[in-house]
Motif scaffolding. Structure first.
Motif, PDB file in Angstrom:
ATOM      1  N   TYR A 256      -1.242  10.077 -11.586  1.00 50.08           N
ATOM      2  CA  TYR A 256      -1.002   8.696 -11.186  1.00 50.08           C
ATOM      3  C   TYR A 256      -0.485   7.876 -12.360  1.00 50.08           C
ATOM      4  N   TYR A 257       0.433   6.940 -12.062  1.00 51.64           N
ATOM      5  CA  TYR A 257       0.983   6.007 -13.051  1.00 51.64           C
ATOM      6  C   TYR A 257       1.569   6.754 -14.257  1.00 51.64           C
ATOM      7  N   GLN A 258       2.215   7.864 -13.981  1.00 49.24           N
ATOM      8  CA  GLN A 258       2.753   8.694 -15.055  1.00 49.24           C
ATOM      9  C   GLN A 258       3.775   7.943 -15.901  1.00 49.24           C
ATOM     10  N   GLN A 259       4.643   7.171 -15.243  1.00 52.04           N
ATOM     11  CA  GLN A 259       5.672   6.443 -15.999  1.00 52.04           C
ATOM     12  C   GLN A 259       5.051   5.372 -16.879  1.00 52.04           C
ATOM     13  N   GLU A 260       4.022   4.706 -16.379  1.00 46.34           N
ATOM     14  CA  GLU A 260       3.350   3.688 -17.187  1.00 46.34           C
ATOM     15  C   GLU A 260       2.716   4.312 -18.420  1.00 46.34           C
ATOM     16  N   ILE A 261       2.071   5.443 -18.233  1.00 39.57           N
ATOM     17  CA  ILE A 261       1.423   6.118 -19.367  1.00 39.57           C
ATOM     18  C   ILE A 261       2.463   6.525 -20.400  1.00 39.57           C
ATOM     19  N   ALA A 262       3.618   7.025 -19.915  1.00 39.28           N
ATOM     20  CA  ALA A 262       4.694   7.388 -20.847  1.00 39.28           C
ATOM     21  C   ALA A 262       5.193   6.168 -21.605  1.00 39.28           C
ATOM     22  N   GLN A 263       5.279   5.028 -20.912  1.00 42.09           N
ATOM     23  CA  GLN A 263       5.718   3.802 -21.573  1.00 42.09           C
ATOM     24  C   GLN A 263       4.720   3.359 -22.635  1.00 42.09           C
ATOM     25  N   TRP A 264       3.434   3.474 -22.322  1.00 40.64           N
ATOM     26  CA  TRP A 264       2.413   3.109 -23.312  1.00 40.64           C
ATOM     27  C   TRP A 264       2.463   4.027 -24.527  1.00 40.64           C
ATOM     28  N   GLN A 265       2.810   5.276 -24.294  1.00 40.94           N
ATOM     29  CA  GLN A 265       2.989   6.173 -25.436  1.00 40.94           C
ATOM     30  C   GLN A 265       4.199   5.759 -26.256  1.00 40.94           C
ATOM     31  N   ALA A 266       5.263   5.364 -25.568  1.00 39.39           N
ATOM     32  CA  ALA A 266       6.492   4.999 -26.274  1.00 39.39           C
ATOM     33  C   ALA A 266       6.324   3.740 -27.103  1.00 39.39           C
TER      34      ALA A 266
ATOM     35  N   ARG B 231       0.871  -1.187   0.000  1.00 41.59           N
ATOM     36  CA  ARG B 231       0.000   0.000   0.000  1.00 41.59           C
ATOM     37  C   ARG B 231       0.903   1.231   0.000  1.00 41.59           C
ATOM     38  N   ARG B 232       0.640   2.129  -0.922  1.00 46.05           N
ATOM     39  CA  ARG B 232       1.446   3.350  -0.957  1.00 46.05           C
ATOM     40  C   ARG B 232       0.600   4.522  -1.453  1.00 46.05           C
ATOM     41  N   VAL B 233       0.915   5.693  -0.945  1.00 40.96           N
ATOM     42  CA  VAL B 233       0.217   6.920  -1.344  1.00 40.96           C
ATOM     43  C   VAL B 233       0.819   7.415  -2.657  1.00 40.96           C
ATOM     44  N   LEU B 234      -0.028   7.796  -3.590  1.00 42.12           N
ATOM     45  CA  LEU B 234       0.435   8.237  -4.906  1.00 42.12           C
ATOM     46  C   LEU B 234       0.457   9.752  -5.058  1.00 42.12           C
ATOM     47  N   ASN B 235      -0.173  10.492  -4.134  1.00 41.96           N
ATOM     48  CA  ASN B 235      -0.327  11.931  -4.348  1.00 41.96           C
ATOM     49  C   ASN B 235       0.066  12.750  -3.129  1.00 41.96           C
ATOM     50  N   HIS B 236       1.278  12.523  -2.654  1.00 44.96           N
ATOM     51  CA  HIS B 236       1.769  13.316  -1.534  1.00 44.96           C
ATOM     52  C   HIS B 236       1.716  14.805  -1.895  1.00 44.96           C
ATOM     53  N   GLY B 237       1.194  15.604  -0.997  1.00 48.02           N
ATOM     54  CA  GLY B 237       1.141  17.050  -1.217  1.00 48.02           C
ATOM     55  C   GLY B 237      -0.052  17.518  -2.014  1.00 48.02           C
ATOM     56  N   SER B 238      -0.944  16.610  -2.385  1.00 47.34           N
ATOM     57  CA  SER B 238      -2.101  16.984  -3.197  1.00 47.34           C
ATOM     58  C   SER B 238      -3.110  17.775  -2.373  1.00 47.34           C
ATOM     59  N   LEU B 239      -3.869  18.625  -3.067  1.00 49.28           N
ATOM     60  CA  LEU B 239      -4.964  19.341  -2.427  1.00 49.28           C
ATOM     61  C   LEU B 239      -6.137  18.413  -2.143  1.00 49.28           C
ATOM     62  N   GLY B 240      -6.189  17.314  -2.817  1.00 48.15           N
ATOM     63  CA  GLY B 240      -7.283  16.369  -2.653  1.00 48.15           C
ATOM     64  C   GLY B 240      -6.975  15.333  -1.587  1.00 48.15           C
ATOM     65  N   ALA B 241      -7.940  14.457  -1.358  1.00 45.16           N
ATOM     66  CA  ALA B 241      -7.758  13.387  -0.383  1.00 45.16           C
ATOM     67  C   ALA B 241      -6.689  12.416  -0.876  1.00 45.16           C
ATOM     68  N   PRO B 242      -6.013  11.734   0.043  1.00 47.93           N
ATOM     69  CA  PRO B 242      -4.953  10.803  -0.360  1.00 47.93           C
ATOM     70  C   PRO B 242      -5.479   9.716  -1.300  1.00 47.93           C
ATOM     71  N   MET B 243      -4.670   9.405  -2.310  1.00 45.86           N
ATOM     72  CA  MET B 243      -4.983   8.341  -3.257  1.00 45.86           C
ATOM     73  C   MET B 243      -3.966   7.227  -3.054  1.00 45.86           C
ATOM     74  N   PHE B 244      -4.471   6.006  -2.887  1.00 47.73           N
ATOM     75  CA  PHE B 244      -3.604   4.875  -2.556  1.00 47.73           C
ATOM     76  C   PHE B 244      -3.578   3.851  -3.685  1.00 47.73           C
ATOM     77  N   HIS B 245      -2.381   3.349  -3.924  1.00 47.19           N
ATOM     78  CA  HIS B 245      -2.205   2.161  -4.775  1.00 47.19           C
ATOM     79  C   HIS B 245      -2.120   0.969  -3.837  1.00 47.19           C
ATOM     80  N   ILE B 246      -3.006   0.002  -4.034  1.00 45.31           N
ATOM     81  CA  ILE B 246      -3.120  -1.142  -3.138  1.00 45.31           C
ATOM     82  C   ILE B 246      -2.947  -2.420  -3.936  1.00 45.31           C
ATOM     83  N   GLU B 247      -2.140  -3.332  -3.389  1.00 45.13           N
ATOM     84  CA  GLU B 247      -1.922  -4.623  -4.045  1.00 45.13           C
ATOM     85  C   GLU B 247      -2.314  -5.747  -3.099  1.00 45.13           C
ATOM     86  N   LEU B 248      -3.136  -6.667  -3.624  1.00 47.61           N
ATOM     87  CA  LEU B 248      -3.618  -7.804  -2.848  1.00 47.61           C
ATOM     88  C   LEU B 248      -3.197  -9.099  -3.531  1.00 47.61           C
ATOM     89  N   VAL B 249      -2.879 -10.100  -2.740  1.00 41.77           N
ATOM     90  CA  VAL B 249      -2.514 -11.413  -3.287  1.00 41.77           C
ATOM     91  C   VAL B 249      -3.312 -12.477  -2.545  1.00 41.77           C
TER      92      VAL B 249
END
Length: 906
Positions: A814-824, A614-632
């Motif tokens: 969120y997921y900025q690097q992934e989006i850049a990779q999909w563009q590439a 579990r990790r926060v994706l938007n430190h410093g945001s004006l909005g409520a915290p957004m979390f990336h959560i992984e379950l197995v």
């Protein structure tokens, strides 16, 4: 359609020719370094210790070979410039002659390689003919053609939009798992070796089909080689013409300085062969005599020495290896076939032909002087093995050959995975087709209604569809024939074919119809028909948080009454899957059928999973915290089985602090059973709380209702090896956290367990990733869109369009690097972002969509499907309004009916 055809062709050829190509590849890898393997296994035969002096002359080597084997006739000799390499001497016999290794310093015959030769011969037979003769040769040839098609179709299928970006072509990720990892192995590594496979296939066909070989010679203008009967071994260059005789002993030259003994031996051997040839000719017919090779005639040692001197004079730069072939008949010529000291490749041989008597050069054909076409044809084998490009080429071709089984295996695994999913889909379709026959079914006999009871459903997330099928199963078990259909295909005219109907419909948002039933909703005002003979019941699903609770269910009931239909019983309203309401529906239907068996629908089967990350994706945001959560899954063999667009229902719990607060409000001690029950139960409102204070604990336990599951869009695919969520932490006005988001983002410890159920959501799944997708979302709505993009990348689908909105680019992308990779890599051809707080004027995704109206119309015309995920309060209605304004209501309705406009909004 064209791409789909090539896709099917690729799979068909892969699963049919893959095994053969794997075998051909492995055996080809063995043969890449055949001579090196033999030399390693047979050092006493193929290598020598360099002597103290110079190697013996060719004349002396032939003399000693003849002495060692007086019953045989020498036909040729091979010498190597490498001082540690053994030479070879050829004796007459067989199609290619009998060649044995010889010590160049002593002339001793070393024999033939024994270790490994049988295995390599078998490998060669498998490589060329599958060890099955002409039939195997044809199979290998057809598989080689298949390899060409596989390589070219694979290149076409994975062609990225950004074709100039090397990462899109060649970047391989070890971090991927499951199907994504298999796909990378198959496609990315396949791209690495594709040029080598094309080269191997195009050259390999030379040995498979005469028409192909003739065509190459015709195309290049190269002379065709003459057939041969005897030649040095394959490792000594192209097959050579046989040598079975020598010139007559009556030489015009003076005796050889190397001594008469050599001449005597040579002449003796040739006289014996001449006598055998003469005897044979006496016992044969004239025709047979013409077909036999002429009797061998001697060539004296002096002539041979002089011929060797001429060879060395004509090749002043030296040689790497040379094969001397003695003449076949009297008046013939001696041929020297040699490699330059630094040859272009191992098959770039040169040929020098000398007249035995005059020592004149009859022909000196050098590889370097050949026409380009002739060079190409001389290099076919070198190109096929990779040796044309030196040791590096040999190694690369060997590695590519070794990897051939990889593509057969990964191709099969990908095929079986795809087949398994299709099989599951077919089974579901088969079940539907059995239960739902022609929706236009009319009377069995004149004036009679058809016997089946109709069950029509309208579902947004799949829950109403699930309940419809459970209803159908129970009715069928009670002996009632049923037909099950989506509400979208139902009209008043079709309803006239039934005497009884059950409607299981959900309400989307505040009273709206599910997306799949919106076309039906529009028809309600104009679809008028007499349904006086129809008796019906409605199971309406909704959420009491909305003002128009179960609004669409009530609208449907009003329409049915207006058409003259009669209710079997009052509509049953279900608030967020309330089990009591579902039980009431079951009881009503049980009374309707008159059966005495108990209806027991299986409760949702939950599974125990673990919070892995579990990790926060938007430190410093004006909005409520957004979390990336992984379950197995907790079980080591737990299956990861869902599709992009599906949902997960999580059963949360209240925090320990919240439970303690409620205990104080109820004036109760820390009763263990009550504490455990309160943690997983819906909390009472203020009125209930006041009433419960006076009740004993046992009665409170009876009145507690279990917490309802919280649904979340899945942000990953099974190949990611974890179920991933994008969850915004919700905080109420009093500062308390939302039950579901608070449980997942704060109260549940990393490594702790939770209960969940993966739920199919057909209304937001994608049936064809080869069509262009327009993905629109804001905030946590990126979750499902991310899953679709990961699935599209896995399917090697390119050219999609993402519109995403949030507050600020700095904190909320969120997921900025992934989006850049999909563009590439071309998965995303267009990305439009709307960060509302990054400028004075607020910009949202609907504004971006309106600005891109022309592209929107172009994409829709090209067959694009539109997926919208995110807020139902502002974003989704605003996006739909843009679609209506730009495309028109008829076009939007058509998109809905075709399943090309789908929403997952909340």
């Amino acid at each position: 359609m064209f791409k789909k055809l090539w896709f099917q062709t690729h799979w068909l050829l892969g699963i049919s020719a893959g095994v053969v190509l794997a075998l051909v590849g492995l055996t080809g890898a063995m043969l890449s370094f055949e001579q090196d393997i033999l030399r390693l296994l047979n050092p006493a035969v193929m290598t020598v210790e360099p002597g103290a002096g110079r190697p013996l002359s060719a004349v002396e080597l032939i003399r000693r070979a003849q002495l060692a084997a007086p019953e045989k006739t020498v036909i040729g000799l091979t010498r190597e410039s490498d001082p540690a390499a053994a030479g070879q001497v050829g004796f007459a016999g067989g199609r290619r002659g009998e060649w044995v290794y010889q010590n160049p310093y002593t002339g001793a015959l070393l024999g033939k390689p024994e270790r490994g030769e049988g295995v390599l011969h078998l490998a060669e037979d498998l490589h060329r003919r599958l060890a099955a003769g002409d039939v195997g040769k044809q199979i290998v040839g057809a598989s080689t053609v298949a390899l060409l098609v596989l390589a070219l179709s694979g290149l076409y299928l994975r062609w990225p939009r950004d074709k100039g970006n090397w990462r899109a072509w060649l970047k391989f990720s070890w971090a991927r798992t499951g199907r994504s990892f298999l796909w990378d192995l198959h496609s990315v590594i396949g791209t690495w070796v594709l040029p080598l496979y094309l080269l191997a296939a195009l050259t390999g066909l030379y040995w498979s089909y005469d028409w192909y070989r003739d065509g190459l010679f015709e195309l290049t203008g190269a002379p065709r080689p003459t057939p041969v009967n005897q030649a040095p071994p394959a490792n000594q260059g192209p097959p050579a013409n046989p040598v079975q005789s020598a010139n007559p002993p009556s030489s015009q030259h003076s005796p050889s300085p190397v001594g008469s003994a050599q001449n005597v031996l040579l002449e003796k051997a040739n006289r014996e062969n001449a006598e055998r040839g003469a005897k044979s000719s006496q016992n044969s017919t004239p025709t047979e005599t013409r077909q036999q090779p002429s009797a061998p005639t001697p060539i004296n040692a002096e002539q041979l020495a002089l011929l060797w001197q001429v060879f060395e004079r004509e090749v002043p730069a030296g040689y790497r290896s040379v094969t001397l072939r003695l003449p076949e008949r009297s008046g013939g010529a001696v041929e020297f076939r040699y490699l330059d000291r630094e040859p272009a490749h191992q098959r770039a041989s040169n040929t020098l032909t000398l007249d035995v008597d005059s020592l004149a050069v009859q022909k000196h054909e050098r590889y370097d002087a050949l026409a380009p076409g002739a060079k190409l044809m001389r290099s076919i084998f070198a190109l096929h093995s990779g040796g044309y490009f030196g040791v590096v080429g040999l190694i690369l071709m060997m590695l590519a050959s070794v990897l051939m089984p990889l593509f057969a295996i990964t191709g099969w695994l990908l095929y079986l995975d795809r087949r398994g999913k299709k099989k599951a889909a077919r089974q579901l379709a088969r079940g539907i087709s059995v239960a739902s026959t022609d929706v236009n079914a009319s009377s069995n006999t004149a004036g009679e209604k058809s016997a089946p009871l109709l069950i029509a459903y309208a579902s947004q997330t799949g829950y109403a569809e699930q309940l419809a099928w459970q209803t159908a199963g129970s009715l069928q078990a009670a002996g009632v024939p049923v037909q099950v259909h989506p509400l979208a295909v139902i009209s008043s005219e079709r309803l006239q074919a039934f005497s009884q109907a059950l409607f299981v419909v959900s309400t989307f948002g505040d009273g709206e119809a599910p997306d799949a039933a919106r076309a039906f909703e529009k028809r309600l005002s104009r679809d008028v028909g007499a349904l006086n003979s129809l008796r019906y019941a409605v199971l309406a699903l909704g959420d009491r948080q909305y003002q128009r609770f179960c609004g669409f269910g009530h609208l449907l009931e009003q329409w049915l009454q207006k058409q003259g239909a009669h209710a079997l019983f009052a509509p049953v309203e279900v608030d967020k899957g309330d089990p009591a309401a579902i039980a009431k529906w079951q009881q009503q239907l049980q009374q309707l059928t008159g059966g005495d068996q108990q209806w027991s629908w299986q409760q949702p089967k939950t599974e125990t999973w673990r919070l892995q990350q579990r990790r926060v994706l938007n430190h410093g945001s004006l909005g409520a915290p957004m979390f990336h959560i992984e379950l197995v899954p907790l079980a080591s063999d737990g299956k990861l089985d869902w599709q992009a667009g599906d949902l997960v229902d999580v059963w949360p719990q209240h925090s320990a602090n919240r439970v303690r607060e409620l205990l104080r409000a109820l004036a109760r001690d820390d009763d263990r059973e009550l504490v455990q029950k309160l943690a997983v139960s819906e909390y009472p409102d203020a009125v209930q709380l006041q009433q419960w204070r006076a009740l004993p604990t046992a009665e409170i336990l009876q009145q507690l209702q279990p917490l309802q599951a919280r649904s979340y869009s899945i942000a990953s695919i099974p190949a990611d090896a974890s179920l991933q969520l994008l969850v915004r932490q919700e905080r109420h006005a009093d500062g308390s956290l939302g039950v579901g988001s608070g449980w997942l983002t704060e109260h549940l410890s990393v490594g702790a367990e939770l209960e969940l159920q993966i739920r199919r959501n057909p209304s937001f799944q994608c049936e064809d990733y080869q069509r262009p997708l327009l993905l629109i979302g804001n905030g946590s709505g990126l979750s499902s869109l991310r899953a679709h993009l990961r699935a599209a990348e896995q399917a090697n689908s390119k050219g999609h369009w993402l519109i995403f909105g949030e507050r600020s680019r700095q904190h909320d992308f969120y997921y900025q690097q992934e989006i850049a990779q999909w563009q590439a890599n071309g998965t995303l051809a267009h990305v439009d972002l709307a960060f509302s707080r990054d400028q004075a004027a607020r910009i949202h995704v609907q504004d971006v969509l309106r600005e891109q109206a022309e592209r929107l119309k172009s994409q829709v015309a090209a067959g694009a499907a539109i997926y919208v995920c995110g807020s139902a309060q502002g974003m989704a209605p605003a996006v739909e309004q843009v679609l209506l304004d730009v495309l028109g209501s008829d076009a939007v309705s058509q998109l809905l009916e075709q399943g090309r406009y789908r929403r997952d909004v909340y």
